[in-house]
Write a protein that holds these residues in place. Structure first.
Motif, PDB file in Angstrom:
ATOM      1  N   ARG A   1      -3.861  81.238  74.400  1.00 41.71           N
ATOM      2  CA  ARG A   1      -4.342  81.822  75.657  1.00 41.71           C
ATOM      3  C   ARG A   1      -4.757  80.627  76.499  1.00 41.71           C
ATOM      4  NH1 ARG A   1      -9.027  85.409  73.717  1.00 41.71           N
ATOM      5  NH2 ARG A   1     -10.092  83.430  73.515  1.00 41.71           N
ATOM      6  N   THR A   2      -4.453  80.653  77.793  1.00 39.65           N
ATOM      7  CA  THR A   2      -4.743  79.460  78.599  1.00 39.65           C
ATOM      8  C   THR A   2      -6.011  79.592  79.437  1.00 39.65           C
ATOM      9  OG1 THR A   2      -3.216  80.240  80.304  1.00 39.65           O
ATOM     10  CG2 THR A   2      -2.336  78.708  78.678  1.00 39.65           C
TER      11      THR A   2
ATOM     12  N   GLU B   1     -12.152  82.697  68.358  1.00 40.84           N
ATOM     13  CA  GLU B   1     -11.805  82.721  69.789  1.00 40.84           C
ATOM     14  C   GLU B   1     -11.648  81.301  70.320  1.00 40.84           C
ATOM     15  OE1 GLU B   1     -11.022  85.404  71.350  1.00 40.84           O
ATOM     16  OE2 GLU B   1     -12.048  87.041  70.303  1.00 40.84           O
TER      17      GLU B   1
ATOM     18  N   ARG C   1       4.651  84.954  74.421  1.00 46.67           N
ATOM     19  CA  ARG C   1       5.132  84.560  75.750  1.00 46.67           C
ATOM     20  C   ARG C   1       6.327  85.413  76.199  1.00 46.67           C
ATOM     21  NH1 ARG C   1       5.724  79.185  74.255  1.00 46.67           N
ATOM     22  NH2 ARG C   1       7.978  79.336  74.327  1.00 46.67           N
TER      23      ARG C   1
ATOM     24  N   ALA D   1      -3.079  84.863  81.549  1.00 43.36           N
ATOM     25  CA  ALA D   1      -3.495  83.795  80.627  1.00 43.36           C
ATOM     26  C   ALA D   1      -2.589  83.707  79.395  1.00 43.36           C
ATOM     27  CB  ALA D   1      -4.940  84.015  80.201  1.00 43.36           C
ATOM     28  N   LEU D   2      -1.586  84.600  79.311  1.00 38.91           N
ATOM     29  CA  LEU D   2      -0.654  84.568  78.171  1.00 38.91           C
ATOM     30  C   LEU D   2       0.735  84.107  78.583  1.00 38.91           C
ATOM     31  CD1 LEU D   2      -1.568  87.985  76.487  1.00 38.91           C
ATOM     32  CD2 LEU D   2      -2.286  85.708  75.758  1.00 38.91           C
TER      33      LEU D   2
ATOM     34  N   SER E   1       1.540  80.996  76.908  1.00 35.85           N
ATOM     35  CA  SER E   1       1.019  80.934  75.539  1.00 35.85           C
ATOM     36  C   SER E   1       1.863  79.989  74.683  1.00 35.85           C
ATOM     37  CB  SER E   1       1.046  82.335  74.916  1.00 35.85           C
ATOM     38  OG  SER E   1       0.734  82.271  73.536  1.00 35.85           O
TER      39      SER E   1
ATOM     40  N   ASP F   1      -8.167  79.455  71.976  1.00 43.06           N
ATOM     41  CA  ASP F   1      -8.075  78.606  73.173  1.00 43.06           C
ATOM     42  C   ASP F   1      -7.515  77.224  72.838  1.00 43.06           C
ATOM     43  OD1 ASP F   1      -9.116  80.637  74.740  1.00 43.06           O
ATOM     44  OD2 ASP F   1     -11.191  79.962  74.480  1.00 43.06           O
TER      45      ASP F   1
ATOM     46  N   LEU G   1      -5.950  87.660  68.220  1.00 44.97           N
ATOM     47  CA  LEU G   1      -5.562  87.871  69.614  1.00 44.97           C
ATOM     48  C   LEU G   1      -4.726  89.141  69.759  1.00 44.97           C
ATOM     49  CD1 LEU G   1      -5.370  86.914  72.564  1.00 44.97           C
ATOM     50  CD2 LEU G   1      -3.456  85.446  71.886  1.00 44.97           C
TER      51      LEU G   1
ATOM     52  N   ARG H   1      -5.857  88.941  81.932  1.00 37.81           N
ATOM     53  CA  ARG H   1      -5.563  88.604  80.541  1.00 37.81           C
ATOM     54  C   ARG H   1      -4.080  88.261  80.339  1.00 37.81           C
ATOM     55  NH1 ARG H   1      -7.384  93.237  76.548  1.00 37.81           N
ATOM     56  NH2 ARG H   1      -5.620  94.435  77.282  1.00 37.81           N
TER      57      ARG H   1
END
Lengths: 149, 279
Positions: B203-204, B194, B137, B127-128, B131, B198, B24, B124
């Motif tokens: 990553r959300t 990947e 985060r 989505a962190l 985290s 998830d 990531l 992106r």
């Protein structure tokens, strides 16, 4: 240790969110503890704060403490070794070109304090620095320099 | 996925967790670093002094963000030369849009590239925010705060460039060229890893969901400017995420490592002691 025990960052990698200072910050509660100014610090810890007050921003005649860049100081005594200082610090900008210069100077200043044998400087990025973190004295210094915030 | 358990710090991750975190981080760091390298080619060449300064500033922001992500890779041992100056070209993970050279004098290209990239970056970063890895985060807010004006700058220019027919045709040509490469941003480095990123809650949002959100934003916006983005465009041969790259990447890497090699350097400036190393 006054004023620094619950600053986010010392518990950075805490695995248990219930014990993690960071999760409190998410709720927006921790920023009120900043800026950290060393008020109430005693002994060697107070000396470390004095040393930090002596470090100025490379571009403006204002102490990095008054600029609000220092998030916390923790001094611990280690048997047969002496005092170890841990400093939490942020930068105004992630792309700050003076990063090396500033962190080097902070390390040198802190390790120059009598009794301090080692220093561990940790750069932290949360909470994000903002002008709200500048102290009243910092604002006055910046004002004199010609910047109004 | 927001209920994923919090992960421990860098020293206490399992091998599988560590591989997910590293993958990531390389995605994030390499995109930012390489894009910034390309942006700097416009210094003293952009069409106005304002835009010249703006793009230089954006490049500096992206370099700063690359640094925040590379710092976290250094937690695992490698130093700056390992990560940047001496890393072989075929070990980089950036999507290939960021490595493409600019057509000479074509200002439409960096403007459009910035737009396509910055919308993706916003999605992106969002989505962190939650985290499961605290060291990621803790950096997201700082980066988000410094990204605000990137997209605004790009949109502002795109609107002006597409005001007349000639300008619009020029932007359309850049779009036809860049769009398939922009799609590489959401391609997997490795399907299995990947999936793990998830599952672990690093990553959300999945890559597929982020790609969808990105298309839902950029396609209608470009359409509103009289441009036609082909959402079904085929991916290029070189994806980047899987370490396949264009020849232009080799040239760019040769260029930005030239000084390091000419000076016979084997280490970068020592920035500081490892921030997490307890002396």
């Amino acid at each position: 240790m006054p004023g620094t025990g619950d600053v986010p960052g010392f518990d950075d990698d805490c695995a248990d969110p219930a014990l993690c200072a960071y999760t409190e910050y998410v709720e927006g509660e921790e920023v009120e503890d900043l800026p950290a100014t060393g008020e109430g610090a005693e002994g060697i810890e107070a000396d470390v704060w004095d040393a930090l007050y002596g470090v100025e921003d490379p571009e403006m005649p204002v102490s990095i403490v008054d600029l609000g860049l220092i998030y916390g100081v923790e001094v611990t005594e280690r048997e047969d070794v002496g005092f170890h200082a841990e400093v939490l610090m942020t930068l105004t900008y992630s792309g700050c070109p003076a990063r090396d210069m500033l962190t080097d100077e902070v390390e040198r200043s802190v390790v120059g304090v009598e009794g301090v044998e080692s220093v561990d400087l940790r750069l932290v990025w949360s909470p994000e620095w903002s002008v709200e973190m500048v102290t009243e004295r910092g604002k006055a210094d910046l004002n004199e320099f010609g910047l109004s915030i | 996925m927001t209920t994923a358990e919090r992960l421990p710090g860098p020293d206490d991750l399992s091998d599988e967790e560590r591989e997910a975190v590293e993958t990531l981080l390389f995605r994030l760091a390499d995109d930012e670093f390489v894009l910034a390298e390309r942006y700097t080619e416009w210094q003293v060449r952009a069409p106005t002094l304002e835009s010249d300064l703006a793009l230089a500033n954006i490049a500096q922001d992206e370099l700063g963000h690359a640094r925040l992500w590379y710092d976290l890779l250094q937690d695992f041992g490698p130093d700056e030369p390992d990560l940047i100056w001496e890393r072989p070209a075929d070990e980089w993970r950036h999507g290939t849009m960021v490595e493409l050279p600019f057509e000479e004098g074509d200002w439409a290209d960096p403007v459009l590239r910035s737009y396509l990239y910055d919308v993706a970056e916003e999605i992106r970063l969002e989505a962190l925010v939650d985290s499961s890895y605290s060291r990621i985060r803790d950096r997201v807010g700082k980066i988000q705060g410094e990204e605000d004006y990137h997209r605004e700058h790009a949109e502002n220019w795109l609107e002006r460039l597409t005001e007349d027919e000639t300008g619009r045709e020029r932007v359309q040509r850049a779009l036809d060229r860049l769009f398939p490469y922009a799609l590489t941003i959401f391609e997997p480095a490795d399907e299995e890893v990947e999936g793990r990123i998830d599952e672990l809650g690093l990553r959300t949002e999945s890559l597929a969901d982020m790609r969808e959100a990105w298309l839902d934003t950029v396609v209608p916006y470009l359409d509103g400017l009289g441009l036609d983005a082909d959402a079904d465009a085929d991916l290029p041969d070189e994806i980047g995420r899987d370490k396949s790259h264009t020849d232009d990447w080799n040239d760019l890497r040769e260029e930005f490592t030239a000084t390091y090699r000419e000076l016979d350097r084997h280490e970068a400036t020592r920035i500081m002691e490892d921030p997490d190393e307890v002396a």
